[in-house]
Design a protein around this motif. Structure first.
Motif, short mmCIF file in Angstrom:
data_model
loop_
_atom_site.label_atom_id
_atom_site.label_comp_id
_atom_site.label_asym_id
_atom_site.label_seq_id
_atom_site.Cartn_x
_atom_site.Cartn_y
_atom_site.Cartn_z
N THR A 111 0.82 -1.21 0.00
CA THR A 111 0.00 0.00 0.00
C THR A 111 0.86 1.26 0.00
N CYS A 161 -6.28 -3.95 0.19
CA CYS A 161 -5.66 -3.63 1.48
C CYS A 161 -5.86 -4.77 2.50
N TRP A 186 -4.44 5.53 3.97
CA TRP A 186 -5.31 5.79 2.81
C TRP A 186 -5.85 7.21 2.86
#
Ligand code: URA
Length: 482
Positions: A278, A295, A392
């Motif tokens: 990620t 994820c 994120w």
């Protein structure tokens, strides 16, 4: 003494022009009698009093916030409002920061008047019921309503948007609004006797009300409070309330039997099991969204249907951040599409924010729940999950660079501030964070849905809308400054 006659009860432009002339001539508030055309007054007294002083060359400025506040407060039914606003105008003219002093008696009074006007507008939006007059092509939808304040012109655009494809009229004792499919027009107020009694739509309203009535949330006293009796006589559904209350417990039992989604049946998994790094640096939201579908930073992906990533234009000025997707969002793959989303949509519209221009996301991007019978019960995400998901949010933020982040609820606030952050202590103002992000904290729309007391629900909803209005103001100012 000067007698100033304003054209109508809501003539802000007329008041503004008169107030400007009076202020430029240094006329004291105590030396003015404010009237509007058509009000009862002593003709002799009026004839003997001097009118407005002559206009004076020059101008002066007041903050845009004052103009906005005055435009709303002038719709209040308080007969002293023109005078109160003039007094505040003179004070704001010499102290541009006065409106920031919430405890100042004039500021507090005008703010309370503006709030009451918005509350009345909200009641009108909730309680207007149209009845069909005429048939087929001749049909017109007519409603009778008695507002507390002079809000018909303010509220009309909402009805024009909401009922755009039907010609309607809203009749009130002050003013009537009419929509022909393209324009709103106004005519003088009428009496209740002129309101129609024919009501083909009545049955539709009754059926609609019966379908949205939730027996599991039944609180009779609270319901009576939220729907004050004075509105009942104009509400077709009022007659249904008794039988629905009587059948409530049986319907609750039926609802428990019919489950929404079955957690024992595996939900369709949208993602592959391929783990990804990620930390790659996506340079656009699409790539970032794609990365997030894989994820595995915490365990939540295992039972959720899919990652629910943020959505909205890349040039959004406002980023709205919630807690985590709920049951509906988990299945749909989009944020805020369930009941909390509908509440959010309504509040955004009332605050003057176009959701399509915002970026909507969540602090945690997988649904956390525990199965209970046939229902998936929402679980609040914990700090480890908020931390695991924060990269994120950071990357969404870095790509979007919004003017303002609106954190809705404690989980969102924890994500945005990077630490536990109290809502009530921090809401109602824009806060600049160490990383330069400008943030506004408010409650989560689901909090409003959960409140058991209808009066509290209305009050808290209005506070939520007020918070969103702060966001709207902030964005407007940012756009002007740019
Ligand atoms: N609640 C949230 O916080 N987010 C959603 O997307 C839906 C409900």
């Amino acid at each position: 003494m000067h007698v100033v006659t304003i054209e109508t009860e809501t003539d802000f432009a007329g008041w503004r022009q008169a107030a400007r002339t009076l202020a430029m001539n240094h006329v004291e508030p105590a030396d003015i009698i404010w009237r509007f055309s058509g009000s009862d007054h002593d003709l002799l007294e009026e004839l003997s009093a001097p009118r407005l002083p002559d206009p004076v060359e020059g101008t002066f400025n007041v903050p845009a916030k004052f103009v906005e506040l005055a435009q709303t407060a002038i719709l209040h039914r308080n007969p002293e409002r023109f005078a109160i606003l003039y007094r505040l105008l003179l004070r704001v003219r010499s102290n541009h920061d006065l409106l920031e002093i919430a405890t100042d008696p004039d500021v507090a009074e005008v703010t309370a008047m503006a709030r009451a006007v918005h509350r009345d507008e909200h009641k009108m939006q909730a309680f207007v019921r149209f009845r069909e007059i005429g048939r087929e092509r001749q049909a017109r939808y007519v409603a009778w309503f008695e507002p507390e304040h002079h809000i018909v012109e303010l509220a009309a655009p909402f009805f024009a948007r909401r009922f755009a494809d039907m010609p309607w009229s809203i009749l009130t004792p002050d003013l009537c609004a009419h929509w022909d499919g393209s324009h709103v027009t106004f005519t003088p107020g009428v009496s209740k006797a002129d309101a129609p009694s024919e009501d083909r739509l009545e049955e539709i309203w009754r059926r609609y009300y019966a379908s949205i009535f939730n027996p599991a949330r039944l609180k009779v006293k609270a319901m009576e409070k939220e729907m004050p009796r004075k509105y009942w006589r104009n509400l077709p559904e009022a007659g249904l309330i008794k039988p629905l209350i009587a059948g409530a417990s049986q319907r609750t039992a039926e609802m428990i039997d019919q489950a929404a989604t079955d957690p024992h049946k595996p939900q369709k998994r949208v993602e592959t099991d391929m783990p990804r790094n990620t930390q790659t640096s996506a340079d656009n939201l699409e790539t970032l969204r794609d990365e997030a579908t894989h994820c595995r930073a915490c365990e939540l992906w295992k039972q959720a249907t899919q990652t629910v990533f943020g959505e909205g234009p890349a040039n959004a000025q406002v980023m709205l951040i919630g807690e985590q997707p709920g049951d509906k969002e988990d299945l749909a793959g989009h944020p805020f599409v369930g009941p909390a989303g509908q509440m959010l949509d309504r509040a955004l519209e009332e605050a003057g924010i176009d959701r399509k221009k915002t970026y909507v996301t969540n602090a945690v991007k997988h649904f956390k729940f525990v199965p209970r019978g046939k229902i998936r019960l929402h679980q609040k995400p914990g700090t480890p999950e908020i931390r695991a998901c924060r990269p994120w949010y950071e990357r969404e933020l870095a790509l979007l660079r919004p003017e303002l982040v609106v954190a809705m609820g404690a989980t969102a606030a924890q994500c945005v501030f990077g630490k536990l952050t109290q809502i009530n202590k921090n809401r109602g103002r824009v806060i600049e964070l160490a990383d330069g992000v400008k943030a506004l904290v408010t409650v989560h729309p689901s909090y409003l849905l959960r409140l058991p007391d209808e009066e509290a629900k209305t009050r808290e909803y209005l506070r939520f809308v007020d918070d969103l209005r702060i966001a709207a103001d902030f964005i407007r100012k940012a756009a002007r400054a740019a």
